[in-house]
Each structure stands twice: as structure tokens, then as C-alpha cells.
Write a protein that holds these residues in place. Structure first.
Motif, PDB file in Angstrom:
ATOM      1  N   PRO B  84       0.803  -1.227   0.000  1.00  0.00           N
ATOM      2  CA  PRO B  84       0.000   0.000   0.000  1.00  0.00           C
ATOM      3  C   PRO B  84       0.836   1.277   0.000  1.00  0.00           C
ATOM      4  CG  PRO B  84      -0.923  -1.597   1.522  1.00  0.00           C
ATOM      5  CD  PRO B  84       0.362  -2.170   1.046  1.00  0.00           C
ATOM      6  N   ALA B  85       2.064   1.222   0.556  1.00  0.00           N
ATOM      7  CA  ALA B  85       2.854   2.459   0.661  1.00  0.00           C
ATOM      8  C   ALA B  85       3.969   2.541  -0.371  1.00  0.00           C
ATOM      9  CB  ALA B  85       3.450   2.562   2.058  1.00  0.00           C
ATOM     10  N   ALA B  86       4.037   1.552  -1.276  1.00  0.00           N
ATOM     11  CA  ALA B  86       5.156   1.525  -2.233  1.00  0.00           C
ATOM     12  C   ALA B  86       4.862   2.392  -3.445  1.00  0.00           C
ATOM     13  CB  ALA B  86       5.414   0.083  -2.644  1.00  0.00           C
ATOM     14  N   GLY B  87       5.035   3.699  -3.285  1.00  0.00           N
ATOM     15  CA  GLY B  87       4.663   4.653  -4.324  1.00  0.00           C
ATOM     16  C   GLY B  87       5.393   4.474  -5.631  1.00  0.00           C
ATOM     17  N   ALA B  88       6.714   4.351  -5.564  1.00  0.00           N
ATOM     18  CA  ALA B  88       7.513   4.309  -6.792  1.00  0.00           C
ATOM     19  C   ALA B  88       7.168   3.083  -7.635  1.00  0.00           C
ATOM     20  CB  ALA B  88       8.992   4.303  -6.421  1.00  0.00           C
ATOM     21  N   VAL B  89       6.964   1.945  -6.988  1.00  0.00           N
ATOM     22  CA  VAL B  89       6.666   0.715  -7.731  1.00  0.00           C
ATOM     23  C   VAL B  89       5.274   0.780  -8.361  1.00  0.00           C
ATOM     24  CG1 VAL B  89       6.718  -1.796  -7.578  1.00  0.00           C
ATOM     25  CG2 VAL B  89       7.996  -0.443  -5.946  1.00  0.00           C
ATOM     26  N   LYS B  90       4.392   1.461  -7.655  1.00  0.00           N
ATOM     27  CA  LYS B  90       3.014   1.549  -8.173  1.00  0.00           C
ATOM     28  C   LYS B  90       2.960   2.263  -9.518  1.00  0.00           C
ATOM     29  CE  LYS B  90       0.186   1.331  -4.000  1.00  0.00           C
ATOM     30  NZ  LYS B  90      -0.678   2.118  -3.113  1.00  0.00           N
ATOM     31  N   ARG B  91       3.944   3.104  -9.781  1.00  0.00           N
ATOM     32  CA  ARG B  91       3.966   3.798 -11.080  1.00  0.00           C
ATOM     33  C   ARG B  91       4.123   2.833 -12.243  1.00  0.00           C
ATOM     34  NH1 ARG B  91       7.411   9.335 -10.210  1.00  0.00           N
ATOM     35  NH2 ARG B  91       6.616   9.708  -8.127  1.00  0.00           N
ATOM     36  N   LEU B  92       4.640   1.638 -11.948  1.00  0.00           N
ATOM     37  CA  LEU B  92       4.867   0.667 -13.020  1.00  0.00           C
ATOM     38  C   LEU B  92       3.608  -0.134 -13.340  1.00  0.00           C
ATOM     39  CD1 LEU B  92       8.286  -0.707 -11.705  1.00  0.00           C
ATOM     40  CD2 LEU B  92       7.928   1.054 -13.446  1.00  0.00           C
ATOM     41  N   VAL B  93       2.600   0.009 -12.484  1.00  0.00           N
ATOM     42  CA  VAL B  93       1.410  -0.848 -12.605  1.00  0.00           C
ATOM     43  C   VAL B  93       0.202  -0.037 -13.080  1.00  0.00           C
ATOM     44  CG1 VAL B  93      -0.116  -2.443 -11.360  1.00  0.00           C
ATOM     45  CG2 VAL B  93       2.285  -2.242 -10.689  1.00  0.00           C
ATOM     46  N   GLY B  94      -0.525  -0.605 -14.031  1.00  0.00           N
ATOM     47  CA  GLY B  94      -1.808  -0.028 -14.440  1.00  0.00           C
ATOM     48  C   GLY B  94      -2.906  -0.978 -14.003  1.00  0.00           C
ATOM     49  N   TYR B  95      -3.893  -0.452 -13.291  1.00  0.00           N
ATOM     50  CA  TYR B  95      -4.927  -1.314 -12.706  1.00  0.00           C
ATOM     51  C   TYR B  95      -6.284  -1.034 -13.354  1.00  0.00           C
ATOM     52  CZ  TYR B  95      -8.322  -2.754  -9.093  1.00  0.00           C
ATOM     53  OH  TYR B  95      -9.388  -3.289  -8.417  1.00  0.00           O
ATOM     54  N   VAL B  96      -6.879  -2.079 -13.916  1.00  0.00           N
ATOM     55  CA  VAL B  96      -8.226  -1.952 -14.497  1.00  0.00           C
ATOM     56  C   VAL B  96      -9.183  -2.741 -13.614  1.00  0.00           C
ATOM     57  CG1 VAL B  96      -9.656  -2.321 -16.532  1.00  0.00           C
ATOM     58  CG2 VAL B  96      -7.226  -1.818 -16.803  1.00  0.00           C
ATOM     59  N   LEU B 164      -3.914   3.140 -18.765  1.00  0.00           N
ATOM     60  CA  LEU B 164      -2.813   3.114 -19.740  1.00  0.00           C
ATOM     61  C   LEU B 164      -2.105   4.459 -19.869  1.00  0.00           C
ATOM     62  CD1 LEU B 164      -4.606   1.170 -22.604  1.00  0.00           C
ATOM     63  CD2 LEU B 164      -2.806   0.298 -21.113  1.00  0.00           C
ATOM     64  N   VAL B 165      -2.734   5.527 -19.339  1.00  0.00           N
ATOM     65  CA  VAL B 165      -2.223   6.882 -19.580  1.00  0.00           C
ATOM     66  C   VAL B 165      -0.761   7.007 -19.152  1.00  0.00           C
ATOM     67  CG1 VAL B 165      -2.568   9.335 -19.064  1.00  0.00           C
ATOM     68  CG2 VAL B 165      -4.538   7.852 -19.304  1.00  0.00           C
ATOM     69  N   HIS B 166      -0.407   6.394 -18.029  1.00  0.00           N
ATOM     70  CA  HIS B 166       0.955   6.579 -17.520  1.00  0.00           C
ATOM     71  C   HIS B 166       1.921   5.534 -18.052  1.00  0.00           C
ATOM     72  CE1 HIS B 166      -0.860   3.626 -14.820  1.00  0.00           C
ATOM     73  NE2 HIS B 166       0.352   3.293 -14.418  1.00  0.00           N
ATOM     74  N   SER B 167       1.531   4.845 -19.135  1.00  0.00           N
ATOM     75  CA  SER B 167       2.378   3.840 -19.791  1.00  0.00           C
ATOM     76  C   SER B 167       2.963   2.839 -18.794  1.00  0.00           C
ATOM     77  CB  SER B 167       3.539   4.519 -20.536  1.00  0.00           C
ATOM     78  OG  SER B 167       3.059   5.513 -21.380  1.00  0.00           O
ATOM     79  N   PRO B 168       2.106   1.999 -18.218  1.00  0.00           N
ATOM     80  CA  PRO B 168       2.609   1.066 -17.196  1.00  0.00           C
ATOM     81  C   PRO B 168       3.446  -0.056 -17.815  1.00  0.00           C
ATOM     82  CG  PRO B 168       0.307   0.619 -17.660  1.00  0.00           C
ATOM     83  CD  PRO B 168       0.653   1.842 -18.436  1.00  0.00           C
ATOM     84  N   THR B 169       4.294  -0.641 -16.988  1.00  0.00           N
ATOM     85  CA  THR B 169       5.081  -1.800 -17.418  1.00  0.00           C
ATOM     86  C   THR B 169       4.244  -3.073 -17.262  1.00  0.00           C
ATOM     87  OG1 THR B 169       6.988  -0.643 -16.556  1.00  0.00           O
ATOM     88  CG2 THR B 169       7.288  -2.972 -17.030  1.00  0.00           C
ATOM     89  N   LEU B 170       3.404  -3.047 -16.235  1.00  0.00           N
ATOM     90  CA  LEU B 170       2.533  -4.190 -15.964  1.00  0.00           C
ATOM     91  C   LEU B 170       1.079  -3.706 -15.953  1.00  0.00           C
ATOM     92  CD1 LEU B 170       1.964  -7.128 -14.840  1.00  0.00           C
ATOM     93  CD2 LEU B 170       2.224  -6.137 -12.566  1.00  0.00           C
ATOM     94  N   LEU B 171       0.269  -4.332 -16.787  1.00  0.00           N
ATOM     95  CA  LEU B 171      -1.156  -3.980 -16.812  1.00  0.00           C
ATOM     96  C   LEU B 171      -1.947  -5.115 -16.170  1.00  0.00           C
ATOM     97  CD1 LEU B 171      -3.273  -1.907 -17.851  1.00  0.00           C
ATOM     98  CD2 LEU B 171      -3.489  -3.308 -19.893  1.00  0.00           C
ATOM     99  N   VAL B 172      -2.768  -4.756 -15.193  1.00  0.00           N
ATOM    100  CA  VAL B 172      -3.549  -5.762 -14.468  1.00  0.00           C
ATOM    101  C   VAL B 172      -5.028  -5.514 -14.777  1.00  0.00           C
ATOM    102  CG1 VAL B 172      -4.109  -6.671 -12.196  1.00  0.00           C
ATOM    103  CG2 VAL B 172      -1.811  -5.810 -12.649  1.00  0.00           C
TER     104      VAL B 172
END
Lengths: 391, 329
Positions: B84-96, B164-172
Motif C-alpha cells: 500500500p505504501a510503495a509509491g515508486a513501484v506503483k507507477r509501473l502498474v496499471g490497474y483496471v 494506460l495513460v501513464h504507460s505502465p510496465t505491468l497492466l492488471v
């Protein structure tokens, strides 16, 4: 900070697109305070047409007419002289030329000198103008009390050896003397409080308190829509989310209250002595609204609960705080209960500002009280949040 | 309905994954929603998490996205632990999310801009990406329209676009086609296939077997919180080689009939399925030779048979074979 601003801007945009939010926070308070201003317009610009019938023609009767025309009453009282009681009676019954008439009887001055029997001064009233009648009665009673004091002094002088033939002169002199003021008001404001100066902020606060419901329901709506999860999946901390939502509630409340006050000032003639102090009260109230919104969010579990709870909070605060009734005119218990509400304190500040008091003497204590209230609510909210997490 | 439950049969996880989950477990009270799930998704790979409703797919995804803390186990995205607090890693993830999670009173463009701003994108880049995403989801002409004026399919597309706007590395993606019309469903599946081709790692949950077969490079089968099998569609189907799925549509007491079927020696699984419970599906060895016995049993159970179909092994057969229950419950 950018994410905080993004969340706040988004929330505000959503609220501005909600017509009900416009109506409740901007239109309704203006409408109601405007109606109140119109309803109380007469009492705000009080005036009295007072007729005087001088059947005495002596200096004591002339003194009463002079009191009525004194500079203190000049802005309020318009004096009309009548030759006979019958003419005066017709005028007061009509209510146009005179709303109340004072009839000074023949022999009034002579009675001051001790010769003759004292005659009562009559006040002819019109039931449609009770306040004007009250004013005329008060002034007359005060003057007659002074005349009685003059009579007493003349009687005392004659008893002490002054020639009885000089009694009329003594009476005339005594009649022209004014009694020294017995009570000098200290520390009271200079201006009378206008109705709109009280009910403008009062209604503004009442409706701004509704933004507690807007904020709380908005939070649960986001939870239901799943957008809150979406925000949580982004690199947005809980603190940023809370700050963003609080900021939007704060700006919305401040804008609502500010708009109502500016409109009350510009359109309805509301007056407060110190604009900076007014702004400080608005900021204080908006902070209180933010804290109350957070409390409702923490206590409620669903959107419906949040709606019900916020309604209870709003109505409890406005009833206790004196938003519907002028608190100073209310019973002591109401005045005491108002001290437990931020809006009650804010209204206190607005009342002082509306009567000409400036700066810290007007808003220092109210601001401290509002800050204390907000701090208590915030502390309870944090405590409940922690209990809920551990529970 | 019970059936044979086999030990976990898994293919080796892809090495150097964008997403690496290890031993994820999460309980809600006495119920274990996710039980020791490990999976890995490589760059450019689309991984399907296939299972019925309540199998633990959404809970797994919530832990992957840092919305829920795992009681045990770890989730790493690009080698860094997420929470929940891992801000930097969350930038890599796109959540649908499964349901459309958008602001109905904001426009299409405002929604995309808002979700982009949450990822602290510079203004110019954000504008560029919003325009690109609008084209990608084919909503450029509706950019200024409020979301509540869009059709259900359009909202579903926008729901994906917002991730998708932030160009994630991993899309969920959590069941992105639930309640979608066939045309929009096709468009969504096309998009998902393209994401993988463009090098994005995709974690896709569904309970539609055809979707998993169509878009996923590898599939993990999840049931009652456990990952029971994992591999490519071909690898999974190979688990049920020589078996058929027999679908028998009938009336009467189908539950009793399914239980009776399980007592036949070559029947490995049987379950009552169909929208109205009008079907019994069985996984059997050599369905054609067993068919007379199944029909005879139906007669004995006083189950009037309306139709019979023998289906070649597919993921549905695999699921029924592994879990004893049909996928679409």
C-alpha cells in the motif's frame, strides 16, 4: 503536492457540476438572507412620526417638545405639532401624519411651580405602531420624571424661604435643567446591528454546513464507484488523498460562505467593521466543516449513513448555534449551548463585527473557540480511525 | 458437487518476470481467499488467471496492485516489493478494476487527465498520452462528452484507457469484459492482445475460458484460492489428453444423475451446469465408447435426455478435470 491539487481540483469540478450543490451553498442562503433582510427592513430603519399637542403653552411643555427634537432623536423621530387633541386623534387614527401623539395638558407648567393640581400627560396610540408608541411613552415618562424632580426642587426652595411669587420663574428654570445622565454605557458598540449583518452569515453558515454531507457522501460514492481503489492503486499516499479531499471541502465552504457574505454586503447592505476579521471567521468555519466531514466519514459505514449522520450534525449545530434565532435574544440555556458550537461562536464574532467592534476584540475569542472545537473533532476522528483499524 | 481433485500441476514460471508473486496468502476471517499462490509474468507476456467467481482472482489482483497486504508471501514488480505504501513501484502498474471505476460527471478527457495526474506526469507528456490513449480506445470523437453519456462498451474501453495513460510496465485487468456486448468484447480482447505484442506484461483475470485461450500466453487455473495448474493452453489441455467432455442436456434430478455418473469407472468429474442448471458435464476417458452407459444411467435415473454433445478437450475440460466443478457457476 501535485496529486493533492489534482484530487482537490477534481472534487471541486465535480461539485461545481452538481446543480444541487450550487443551490444549497450559493443560491439558497442568498435567497433566505435576502428575504430576511426585506422582512426586517422596517425594523432596521426605524422611524416614528410623533405628534405633540401643547395645551399648556408654558416652558415645561416646550421642554418636552424640545426633547423630542433633540439631536439624539432627530434621525428617528419626526415631530408634528397639533393645535387640538381632536385633530391629533384623527391624525393618529389615520397613522399617516402621526403614529403616536403626546398631549401636554393645560396647567402642566403651573403644576411644576406648585400652583394647581398636576395634570397627566396623555399618549394617544395607534395599535399598528406599537414600537413608536413605546418610544413616545418612554420619552414622556422620562420627561415627566424630570418635571417631578423640578417640582420637588421648587417646593423645597419655597419651603426654605424663597418668595412664593418667584415659584413660576424657579419652575421655568428647573424645567430647562436636564437631569444628569444616570448611566453611561461603556464598551458598547457604536452602530446598531442590522438584521442582514446577522442573518447573512447565519444563513451562509447553515448552508455551508451542508457541505459536510456533500463531502462525506462524495467519499462513499467514490468507494462505491471503485475510483477510490483506483486512486489507491496509484502512487498516492493516504495523506495526499485526505489532504486533497479536505482541501476541496475547505475551498468549497470558503467560497460558499464568502459569496453569501459579499452578496449580503453588496446587495442587502450588510456591514461588518473589519473585513480581515470576517475572512478569519470564514476560514475558521471552513476548517471546522473539514473536520466535521472527516468525522462523519469515519463514523459512517455507508453513503446512506453518511447522509443521515451529516443531517443530524447540521441541524444540531444550527439549532444550538442560533442560526435560526437571534441567540442574544434567546433564553440563557440557548446562549450557553451556542458556546459549544463553532457556528455559535462565529455568529458571536459576526454580531460584534456588525456592531462596529474591530479586530481581535471581536473575533479573538470566537476564533480560539472554533479552533478548539475543530481540534477536538479532529482528535476524536483520529481516535476512531485507529480504533477501527485495530478492531 | 464433488469430483476428483488432482495435485497441483504447474509449468515452471517464466524467468526474469516483471511480476513475481511468491506464496501469497490472504484470509478474511475463517475463510482463506488466496492460499499460497505463486506466479510470474514476463515482459510482453499475457498471463491469464482463470477461475470461477469467488476463486480468489480479485483478491490476488488486489495484492498485486498493492491495495491489499498479503498475510504471507511477496509481490515484486520489476524486482521491487509492492504494498500500500510503495509509491515508486506503483507507477509501473496499471490497474483496471472489474467494475467501471470512472467519474460519470467528468468528461472522457478529464477522467484520463485526472488518472494521469495521479502518476505525476509532466503536463506535456500527459497531454500527448491522453491523445494517444483516446485514439487507442477509439474515443477521440467523444473526448469532450461526459462519461454518463457513453454506452456500456465505451465506458469499459475508457476504464482500460485510464490505466494506460501513464504507460505502465505491468497492466492488471480484472475481468474487463463482464457485462460487455460482443462487439466491445472483441475490441477489448484485440487491445489486450496488442498490449502484449508491444512488450507490456499483462495479468488478465477471467472466468471465460475462450478469452483465456484467445489472449493469454500462459494460464493459471485458480480454484478456492489455490493455483491448481499453470501453463500454456496446449500444456494444460495435454493434462487431459485422451479425455472428452460430455455435455448432456436433460430434465429431472440432474444432481442425483451427476452423482451417479461419478460412480462409473471412467468418469473423472461430473457437475451440473448451464444457465438454469439444465446440463450435466462430465469428463470421461474416451467419451464416445462411454456414451451408451451414460444414456443408460440417465434412463435409470429417470432423467429425460434432450441432447448430448461430446466436446474435444479444452480449458473448460481441464478445469472440470482438476477441480470437479464447471468454470461457469
Amino acid at each position: 503536492m501535485r496529486t493533492v491539487l489534482a484530487i482537490a481540483a477534481k472534487d471541486l469540478r465535480q461539485r461545481l457540476r452538481d446543480r444541487s450543490a450550487w443551490v444549497i451553498v450559493f443560491v439558497a442562503p442568498l435567497l433566505i438572507s435576502g428575504l430576511m433582510a426585506l422582512s426586517f427592513a422596517d425594523s432596521a430603519d426605524f422611524s416614528a412620526k410623533v405628534g405633540v399637542v401643547d395645551l399648556d403653552r408654558g416652558p415645561a411643555a416646550a421642554g418636552l417638545a424640545q426633547v423630542m427634537k433633540s439631536p439624539e432623536l432627530a434621525r428617528t423621530v419626526q415631530v408634528v405639532a397639533y393645535e387640538s387633541e381632536a385633530a391629533a386623534r384623527r391624525a393618529v387614527d389615520d397613522g399617516k401624519a402621526a403614529q403616536v401623539v403626546i398631549v401636554v395638558p393645560e396647567g402642566f407648567t403651573a403644576a411644576v411651580g406648585g400652583s394647581g393640581r398636576p395634570q397627566p400627560v396623555a399618549v394617544l396610540e395607534n395599535a399598528d405602531y406599537p414600537l413608536q408608541a413605546q418610544l413616545a411613552r418612554a420619552v414622556t415618562e422620562s420627561y415627566v420624571a424630570q418635571v417631578n424632580a423640578a417640582r420637588l426642587s421648587v417646593g423645597t426652595a419655597v419651603a426654605a424661604g424663597a418668595p412664593a411669587s418667584s415659584a413660576p420663574q424657579l419652575a421655568a428654570k428647573a424645567a430647562l435643567l436636564r437631569m444628569p445622565e444616570q448611566v453611561r454605557p461603556q464598551g458598547l458598540p457604536d452602530d446598531p446591528l442590522k438584521v442582514i449583518s446577522y442573518f447573512g452569515p447565519s444563513m451562509g453558515m447553515f448552508f455551508v454546513l451542508f457541505s459536510i454531507g456533500f463531502g462525506a457522501r462524495g467519499y462513499f460514492a467514490e468507494q462505491r464507484q471503485g475510483t477510490l481503489d483506483r486512486i489507491a492503486a496509484a502512487p498516492v499516499g493516504r495523506g495526499a488523498l485526505l489532504l486533497g479531499k479536505s482541501l476541496s471541502t475547505f475551498v468549497y465552504s470558503l467560497a460558499g460562505l464568502g459569496t453569501v457574505l459579499i452578496a449580503s454586503w453588496a446587495a442587502f447592505g450588510a456591514r461588518w467593521a473589519d473585513p480581515v476579521a470576517v475572512a478569519a471567521l470564514c476560514v475558521g468555519m471552513s476548517v471546522a466543516v473539514v473536520c466535521l466531514t472527516a468525522l462523519v466519514i469515519v463514523v459512517a459505514r455507508t453513503e446512506r449513513q453518511a447522509e443521515g449522520l451529516s443531517s443530524i450534525v447540521v441541524f444540531a449545530l444550527v439549532l444550538l448555534g442560533g442560526n435560526f434565532v437571534f441567540a442574544a435574544a434567546g433564553p440563557p440555556i440557548l446562549r450557553r449551548l451556542a458556546l459549544y458550537t463553532p457556528n455559535g461562536w462565529a455568529l458571536r464574532g459576526f454580531t460584534d463585527l456588525g456592531t462596529g467592534v474591530r479586530g481581535l476584540p471581536a473575533v479573538g475569542v470566537p476564533l480560539l473557540a472554533i479552533a478548539a472545537f475543530s481540534a477536538c473533532v479532529a482528535a476524536v476522528t483520529v481516535l476512531l480511525l485507529r480504533l477501527r483499524r485495530t478492531g | 458437487m464433488t469430483a476428483a481433485v488432482r495435485p497441483k500441476e504447474t509449468a515452471p514460471p517464466a524467468a526474469g518476470g516483471v511480476l513475481e508473486c511468491s506464496g501469497l496468502t490472504r484470509r478474511f476471517g475463517p475463510r482463506t481467499a488466496v492460499d499460497d499462490v505463486s506466479l510470474s509474468v514476463a515482459p510482453g507476456e499475457t498471463y491469464g488467471l482463470l477461475g470461477p467467481n469467488g476463486a480468489g482472482k480479485t483478491t490476488t489482483i488486489r495484492m498485486v496492485c498493492g491495495l491489499l497486504r498479503a498475510e504471507t508471501g511477496t509481490v515484486k514488480v520489476a524486482g521491487q516489493p509492492i504494498g500500500p505504501a510503495a509509491g515508486a513501484v506503483k507507477r509501473l502498474v496499471g490497474y483496471v478494476p472489474q467494475d467501471v471505476a470512472l467519474y460519470p460527471d467528468l468528461t472522457v478527457r478529464e477522467n484520463l487527465r485526472f488518472f494521469g495526474r495521479l502518476y505525476r506526469m509532466p503536463r506535456r507528456e500527459l497531454d500527448r498520452r491522453v491523445t494517444e490513449v483516446l485514439e487507442l480506445i477509439d474515443l477521440g470523437s467523444r473526448a469532450r462528452d461526459r462519461v454518463d453519456s457513453l454506452s456500456g462498451g465505451m465506458r469499459r474501453r475508457l476504464n482500460i484507457g485510464a490505466a494506460l495513460v501513464h504507460s505502465p510496465t505491468l497492466l492488471v485487468l480484472d475481468e474487463p469484459t463482464v457485462g460487455v456486448d460482443p462487439q466491445s468484447r472483441h475490441a477489448i480482447l484485440e487491445s489486450v492482445s496488442r498490449f502484449g505484442e508491444e512488450g507490456m506484461a499483462v495479468l488478465y483475470t477471467t472466468h471465460y475460458m475462450e478469452e483465456a485461450e484467445r489472449v493469454c500466453d500462459r494460464v493459471g487455473i485458480i480454484d478456492r484460492g489455490r493455483l491448481v495448474a499453470e501453463g500454456t493452453t496446449r500444456e494444460l489441455v495435454a493434462l487431459v489428453a485422451g479425455r472428452d467432455r460430455v455435455r448432456l442436456t436433460a430434465g429431472g434430478d440432474l444432481k442425483a444423475y451427476a452423482e451417479a455418473c461419478l460412480r462409473l469407472p471412467r468418469v473423472e468429474a461430473a457437475d451440473v451446469t448451464g444457465e438454469h442448471g439444465e446440463m450435466v458435464e462430465t469428463v470421461v476417458k474416451d467419451g464416445r465408447s462411454l456414451l451408451p452407459e451414460l444414456l443408460d444411467l440417465a434412463h435409470q435415473c429417470q432423467v429425460p435426455v434432450r441432447s448430448v454433445e461430446i466436446v474435444e478437450p479444452d480449458l473448460e475440460t481441464v478445469f472440470l478435470h482438476l477441480t470437479g466443478t464447471a468454470l461457469r457457476e
